[in-house]
Write a protein that holds these residues in place. Structure first.
Motif, short mmCIF file in Angstrom:
data_model
loop_
_atom_site.label_atom_id
_atom_site.label_comp_id
_atom_site.label_asym_id
_atom_site.label_seq_id
_atom_site.Cartn_x
_atom_site.Cartn_y
_atom_site.Cartn_z
N PRO A 3 0.83 -1.20 0.00
CA PRO A 3 0.00 0.00 0.00
C PRO A 3 0.87 1.26 0.00
N ALA A 4 0.28 2.33 -0.48
CA ALA A 4 0.99 3.62 -0.49
C ALA A 4 1.33 4.02 0.94
N PRO A 5 2.47 4.68 1.12
CA PRO A 5 2.84 5.09 2.48
C PRO A 5 1.82 6.07 3.06
N LEU A 6 1.67 5.99 4.35
CA LEU A 6 0.75 6.88 5.04
C LEU A 6 1.40 8.25 5.18
N THR A 7 0.82 9.22 4.53
CA THR A 7 1.35 10.59 4.57
C THR A 7 0.28 11.53 5.11
N PRO A 8 0.69 12.69 5.59
CA PRO A 8 -0.31 13.66 6.03
C PRO A 8 -1.33 13.98 4.92
N GLU A 9 -0.86 14.07 3.69
CA GLU A 9 -1.77 14.38 2.58
C GLU A 9 -2.83 13.29 2.40
N ARG A 10 -2.40 12.03 2.46
CA ARG A 10 -3.37 10.92 2.34
C ARG A 10 -4.37 10.95 3.49
N ILE A 11 -3.88 11.25 4.68
CA ILE A 11 -4.78 11.34 5.84
C ILE A 11 -5.78 12.47 5.66
N LEU A 12 -5.32 13.61 5.17
CA LEU A 12 -6.24 14.74 4.96
C LEU A 12 -7.28 14.42 3.90
N GLU A 13 -6.87 13.76 2.82
CA GLU A 13 -7.83 13.36 1.79
C GLU A 13 -8.87 12.41 2.35
N ALA A 14 -8.42 11.43 3.13
CA ALA A 14 -9.35 10.48 3.74
C ALA A 14 -10.28 11.18 4.73
N THR A 15 -9.73 12.12 5.48
CA THR A 15 -10.54 12.87 6.45
C THR A 15 -11.63 13.64 5.73
N GLU A 16 -11.28 14.24 4.61
CA GLU A 16 -12.28 14.97 3.83
C GLU A 16 -13.41 14.03 3.39
N ASP A 17 -13.05 12.84 2.92
CA ASP A 17 -14.07 11.86 2.51
C ASP A 17 -14.94 11.44 3.69
N VAL A 18 -14.31 11.20 4.83
CA VAL A 18 -15.06 10.80 6.03
C VAL A 18 -15.99 11.93 6.47
N HIS A 40 -5.85 3.73 14.32
CA HIS A 40 -6.02 5.16 14.64
C HIS A 40 -4.74 5.73 15.21
N GLY A 41 -3.92 4.89 15.83
CA GLY A 41 -2.62 5.34 16.32
C GLY A 41 -1.71 5.83 15.20
N SER A 42 -1.84 5.22 14.03
CA SER A 42 -1.05 5.65 12.87
C SER A 42 -1.44 7.06 12.44
N VAL A 43 -2.71 7.35 12.52
CA VAL A 43 -3.19 8.70 12.19
C VAL A 43 -2.67 9.69 13.23
N TYR A 44 -2.74 9.29 14.50
CA TYR A 44 -2.28 10.17 15.58
C TYR A 44 -0.77 10.44 15.53
N ARG A 45 0.00 9.56 14.87
CA ARG A 45 1.44 9.83 14.72
C ARG A 45 1.67 11.05 13.82
N HIS A 46 0.74 11.32 12.93
CA HIS A 46 0.85 12.47 12.02
C HIS A 46 0.12 13.70 12.57
N PHE A 47 -0.98 13.46 13.25
CA PHE A 47 -1.79 14.54 13.82
C PHE A 47 -2.09 14.15 15.26
#
Length: 193
Positions: A3-18, A40-47
């Motif tokens: 899978p593509a690496p987890l980046t802040p940009e990917r998280i923000l795009e997913a957050t927008e969809d959610v 969710h811990g992976s998301v919290y590592r970025h935010f």
């Protein structure tokens, strides 16, 4: 294939969809993580918090117009047409945001209310761009000598109906384009002294 690496940009795009799917009241970091297929811990590592994530999404949304408007503000040519183009580009961008995805627009209005410091920075950026246009008009003699920062703030306030989301319902009314043109004409005449 990994899978593509987890980046802040990917998280923000997913957050927008959610946010689009669940709305700001029900969207959670767990929902974002689930959409990405991570913990969710992976998301919290970025935010570091839900609030930080929501602030970053709000900042991203507000920043979408900065580059386009900055290019108009810093373009060559007479200040008057650039000012009109800048105001028209801002109005068009706000209309697109409100009209193309009304659910997400409503969600962002909630987030904007939660992140007043982010909104204040956005407004200061916009006013700074207006000030650059005014300064260039004063330097070229196109506009009467004036305090560029105060004039930029007055231009922002005078055109509020065409960019403040509180007026979004007006943006599709008949005659709104004529009203916009009338305000721009008045402002430009006033600047020319």
């Amino acid at each position: 294939m990994s899978p593509a690496p987890l980046t802040p940009e990917r998280i923000l795009e997913a957050t927008e969809d959610v946010l689009r799917r669940f709305g700001p009241a029900k969207a959670t970091v767990v929902d974002v993580a689930r959409a990405l297929g991570v913990s969710h811990g992976s998301v919290y590592r970025h935010f570091g918090s839900k609030a930080a994530l929501r602030e970053a999404v709000t900042q991203r949304w507000l920043d979408l117009s900065h580059a386009e408007l900055s290019a108009v503000a810093d373009a060559d040519g007479p200040a008057g047409p650039r000012l009109r183009s800048w105001l028209a580009a801002l109005f068009a961008a706000k209309r697109r945001k409100a009209g193309d995805d009304p659910e997400l627009f409503a969600t962002y209005m909630v987030l904007v209310g939660e992140n007043s410091a982010t909104v204040d920075r956005h407004i200061e950026t916009m006013i700074g761009q207006l000030a650059r246009i005014v300064e260039s008009g004063v330097r070229s003699g196109e506009f009467a000598g004036t305090d560029a920062a105060a004039t930029a703030r007055a231009l922002w306030d005078a055109t509020n109906r065409f960019h403040d989301p509180a007026y979004a319902a007006d943006w599709s009314l008949p005659g709104i384009d004529a009203a916009f043109d009338a305000v721009c004409d008045l402002l430009l005449r006033g600047l020319q002294g």
